[in-house]
Enzyme design. Structure first.
Site, PDB file in Angstrom:
ATOM      1  N   HIS A 162       0.835  -1.198   0.000  1.00  0.00           N
ATOM      2  CA  HIS A 162       0.000   0.000   0.000  1.00  0.00           C
ATOM      3  C   HIS A 162       0.873   1.252   0.000  1.00  0.00           C
ATOM      4  CE1 HIS A 162      -2.772   3.065   1.645  1.00  0.00           C
ATOM      5  NE2 HIS A 162      -3.713   2.341   1.071  1.00  0.00           N
ATOM      6  N   ASP A 287     -11.425   1.203  -1.866  1.00  0.00           N
ATOM      7  CA  ASP A 287     -10.661   2.163  -1.059  1.00  0.00           C
ATOM      8  C   ASP A 287     -11.593   2.896  -0.097  1.00  0.00           C
ATOM      9  OD1 ASP A 287      -8.492   3.423   0.006  1.00  0.00           O
ATOM     10  OD2 ASP A 287      -8.060   4.695  -1.723  1.00  0.00           O
TER      11      ASP A 287
END
Length: 324
Positions: A162, A287
């Site tokens: 990430h 997300d």
């Protein structure tokens, strides 16, 4: 159509009081939208499930929110990893058909991180780990971290890589010289996050990680963090004669890496990724709570795909990779 999303975030009490405090307080004080996101990060219960129902999302694989714990001292990493994983495990236990988890790991203590990963995977069914980029300027190609990679390969669970803010020296040199708000976005969501993650993944490839651990799988978000656009160029300019690797760079990007939407609901960007890696390497994501579940679900449904490829991207690729 069944849907599984993979870059979906939460915040535990320990994280909010510790390494996540600066980011989350800034978020909470940024206006009504930020305050709502702050609240949504803390909810991994009935309210989130209801929102999933309304948007047509069947499963979220949850991870501790950015910036994670990677920039903290090792002792704090160990404590918050344990606390946040316990918090997440309890939520998954209450909603086992709707939630799954990525373990948070104290990467600054690699042997303990490997043990934490194994314990969470074997005892609580976690699906892998999410790592928020570099650890104070050190990347996963550094052999210091390889005990984590070795254990992930042995457990047959992926690492979700990430974004995080680049190291301060990079921010100052490459993104500085503007107003603080412009630099902040330039170094993060506007550009720096994505380039930083792409560089991290390429370091892993060029550093021989996937030659050492050939079965290791990595996932990245945001439709590939810019890599698909550059993939032919990378493959051409890093021949085996130069890299001394076992395979071409493009082979690692197509055989060891998976790609999620992660809030990039952009048709042209999606098409480029599809053409470069194929539908078998792409997985749906939202997300959340930074992006609307309903918006992402609509984008998935409207893509010009055959139903078989849509189903692979929506759920079956994730089911296979994460054994969901």
């Amino acid at each position: 159509m069944r849907t599984i999303t993979l870059e979906e975030h939460f915040a535990s009490p320990g994280f909010l009081a510790g390494p996540g405090k600066e980011f989350t307080e800034r978020l909470r004080n940024s206006g009504p939208r930020g305050a709502k996101i702050y609240e949504q990060l803390q909810d991994i219960g009935d309210k989130r499930v209801a929102e999933m129902d309304a948007a047509g999302i069947d499963v979220q694989v949850l991870s501790l929110n950015s910036p994670g714990i990677e920039q903290a001292e090792a002792a704090e990493q160990i404590a918050i990893a344990r606390e946040s994983n316990d918090f997440l495990a309890e939520a998954v236990k209450k909603h086992p058909k709707r939630f799954a988890g990525f373990a948070c790991l104290p990467v600054a203590a690699p042997d303990q991180a490997a043990e934490e990963l194994e314990r969470r995977v074997r005892q609580q069914g976690f699906k892998g780990t999410l790592i928020n980029g570099h650890t104070r300027g050190r990347y996963l190609d550094d052999k210091f971290f390889w005990p984590i990679l070795e254990r992930a390969e042995a457990l047959n669970v992926p690492i979700y890589l990430h974004p995080t803010i680049p190291p301060k020296a990079v921010v100052d040199a490459s993104f500085g010289g503007f107003s603080p708000p412009v630099t902040a976005v330039f170094a993060s969501s506007g550009w720096g996050w994505h380039i930083e993650t792409a560089v991290h993944l390429l370091r892993m490839i060029l550093g021989g990680v996937f030659d050492r651990y050939p079965k290791l799988q990595v996932a990245i978000g945001h439709l590939g963090e810019g890599i698909p656009f550059m993939l032919p160029r990378l493959n051409k300019n890093f021949p085996i004669e130069l890299t001394k690797l076992q395979r071409p760079v493009g082979a690692y990007l197509r055989e060891n890496v998976h790609y999620t939407f992660g809030g990039f609901n952009f048709p042209a960007t999606f098409l480029d990724l599809l053409l470069e890696v194929g539908a078998g390497r792409i997985m749906f994501s939202v997300d959340y709570p930074f992006v609307s579940m309903a918006e992402a679900r609509t984008f998935l449904q409207q893509l010009s795909l055959g139903e078989q490829d849509r189903d692979r991207i929506a759920h079956s690729n994730a089911e296979k990779l994460f054994r969901l």
